[in-house]
Design an enzyme around this catalytic site. Structure first.
Site, PDB file in Angstrom:
ATOM      1  N   ASP A   1       0.830  -1.207   0.000  1.00  0.00           N
ATOM      2  CA  ASP A   1       0.000   0.000   0.000  1.00  0.00           C
ATOM      3  C   ASP A   1       0.868   1.261   0.000  1.00  0.00           C
ATOM      4  O   ASP A   1       1.999   1.244   0.490  1.00  0.00           O
ATOM      5  CB  ASP A   1      -0.922  -0.025   1.244  1.00  0.00           C
TER       6      ASP A   1
ATOM      7  N   ASN B   1     -11.128  -2.424  -5.260  1.00  0.00           N
ATOM      8  CA  ASN B   1     -10.358  -1.455  -6.047  1.00  0.00           C
ATOM      9  C   ASN B   1     -11.034  -1.074  -7.380  1.00  0.00           C
ATOM     10  O   ASN B   1     -10.649  -0.097  -8.014  1.00  0.00           O
ATOM     11  CB  ASN B   1      -8.931  -1.965  -6.317  1.00  0.00           C
TER      12      ASN B   1
HETATM   13  C1  IPE Z   1      -5.475  -2.695  -0.021  1.00  0.00           C
HETATM   14  O1  IPE Z   1      -5.104  -1.382  -0.281  1.00  0.00           O
HETATM   15  C2  IPE Z   1      -5.566  -3.456  -1.307  1.00  0.00           C
HETATM   16  C3  IPE Z   1      -4.296  -3.701  -1.979  1.00  0.00           C
HETATM   17  C4  IPE Z   1      -3.109  -3.432  -1.506  1.00  0.00           C
HETATM   18  C5  IPE Z   1      -4.399  -4.313  -3.266  1.00  0.00           C
HETATM   19  P1  IPE Z   1      -6.215  -0.239  -0.435  1.00  0.00           P
HETATM   20  O2  IPE Z   1      -5.470   1.034  -0.660  1.00  0.00           O
HETATM   21  O3  IPE Z   1      -7.207  -0.616  -1.482  1.00  0.00           O
HETATM   22  O4  IPE Z   1      -6.922  -0.273   0.977  1.00  0.00           O
HETATM   23  P2  IPE Z   1      -7.784   0.833   1.724  1.00  0.00           P
HETATM   24  O5  IPE Z   1      -8.828   1.301   0.774  1.00  0.00           O
HETATM   25  O6  IPE Z   1      -6.860   1.937   2.103  1.00  0.00           O
HETATM   26  O7  IPE Z   1      -8.314   0.119   2.933  1.00  0.00           O
HETATM   27  C1  IPE Z   2      -1.562   0.271  -3.343  1.00  0.00           C
HETATM   28  O1  IPE Z   2      -1.360   1.641  -3.375  1.00  0.00           O
HETATM   29  C2  IPE Z   2      -1.862  -0.310  -4.697  1.00  0.00           C
HETATM   30  C3  IPE Z   2      -3.239  -0.781  -4.880  1.00  0.00           C
HETATM   31  C4  IPE Z   2      -4.157  -0.790  -3.973  1.00  0.00           C
HETATM   32  C5  IPE Z   2      -3.601  -1.250  -6.204  1.00  0.00           C
HETATM   33  P1  IPE Z   2      -2.559   2.658  -3.365  1.00  0.00           P
HETATM   34  O2  IPE Z   2      -2.942   2.970  -4.779  1.00  0.00           O
HETATM   35  O3  IPE Z   2      -3.671   2.198  -2.518  1.00  0.00           O
HETATM   36  O4  IPE Z   2      -1.868   3.949  -2.723  1.00  0.00           O
HETATM   37  P2  IPE Z   2      -2.472   4.942  -1.642  1.00  0.00           P
HETATM   38  O5  IPE Z   2      -2.965   4.109  -0.510  1.00  0.00           O
HETATM   39  O6  IPE Z   2      -3.576   5.681  -2.309  1.00  0.00           O
HETATM   40  O7  IPE Z   2      -1.329   5.807  -1.250  1.00  0.00           O
HETATM   41 MG    MG Z   3      -4.093   2.392  -0.571  1.00  0.00          MG
END
Ligand code: IPE
Ligand code: IPE
Ligand code: MG
Length: 250
Positions: free
Chosen positions: A23, A71
């Site tokens: 993340d 997502n």
């Molecule tokens: C969790 O990250 C899912 C993945 C790493 C694929 P998110 O960025 O989607 O999670 P939330 O929305 O912050 O809980």
């Molecule tokens: C994790 O990074 C990747 C996926 C969930 C696909 P994020 O895209 O959630 O990055 P933040 O949490 O917005 O910084």
């Molecule tokens: Mg995230």
């Protein structure tokens, strides 16, 4: 730095399976004045370094949460970029898998992924299926509630068809009907980016997993961060509901 941290790891007490909620790509991009998708591209280097470090250490399973069923609510532009990145990375890294004896597996509702993604994943899984080193498990279009619901449906169908009695449903039967049926539960779960939540990941499988949270944003995560997490894991006392082991006095 890297070698000294690695040298401190007790090779007899390695987690068999490490799972990572990758993340912070979006925040990393924002901090660097770039668009979110740039953060996702930068995350590929973190995946490569982490996978190599784990394979070198002798970790047997590395599961990476790459795309959740939630997502899909992101902007289409970002989803398309993530799917293209997945296809390009899997194709480009197949040689890395072969060189490092890594077998690719997936969990999640991969039938819901675009055809191009399914094709590159299937090709890589086919090419690496005989490799007996570390298994890299990509969680794609995955969520734990989806997986548990599917398991309930599969078990119900077995009961309906008369193959199974409801009184025979036990924890083993549930585990056998999860996507992770052939994968042991992770001993260590890492989440990057400073968020303290699980976000619908492996809820069943992490019942007794040690949790490790780091503020490092995923694109900055490197092998030293893997070593730090393992060293932290090795300091933990895992009790599984029992009591602290009392040291015997001589
Ligand atoms: C969790 O990250 C899912 C993945 C790493 C694929 P998110 O960025 O989607 O999670 P939330 O929305 O912050 O809980
Ligand atoms: C994790 O990074 C990747 C996926 C969930 C696909 P994020 O895209 O959630 O990055 P933040 O949490 O917005 O910084
Ligand atoms: Mg995230």
């Amino acid at each position: 730095m890297s070698s000294s941290l690695k040298d401190k790891i007790d090779k007899r007490n390695l987690p068999w399976h490490i799972a990572i909620i990758m993340d912070g790509n979006g925040r990393w991009a924002e901090q660097h004045g770039k668009i979110r998708t740039f953060g996702h591209s930068q995350g590929v280097e973190a995946v490569r370094d982490t996978a190599k470090a784990c394979a070198e250490l002798g970790i047997r399973y590395l599961t990476l949460y790459a795309f959740s069923t939630e997502n899909w609510i992101r902007p289409k532009f970002e989803i398309d970029a993530l799917m293209t990145l997945l296809v390009d990375t899997i194709s480009a890294e197949t040689q890395t898998f072969l060189n490092n004896n890594i077998r690719l597996l997936t969990i999640g509702d991969t039938l819901g992924l675009p055809e191009t993604c399914r094709k590159s994943l299937n090709e890589c899984m086919e090419k690496t299926k005989k490799l007996d080193g570390m298994k890299l498990v990509l969680a794609l279009n995955y969520s734990s509630k989806w997986e548990l619901t599917e398991a309930a449906r599969k078990i119900a169908a077995q009961v309906e068809s008369g193959k199974l009695k409801s009184s025979d449903i036990d924890e083993k039967k549930v585990a056998e009907n999860l996507n992770t049926a052939a994968i042991p539960d992770p001993e260590l779960l890492i989440r990057t980016s400073g968020e303290f939540r699980i976000s619908n990941f492996m809820l069943w499988q992490i019942a007794y997993t040690e949790l490790y949270f780091t503020p490092v944003l995923w694109p900055d995560f490197r092998r030293d961060d893997v070593y730090k997490a393992i060293l932290d894991f090795q300091k933990r006392e895992r009790r599984f509901g029992g009591i602290k082991a009392i040291k015997q006095h001589e």
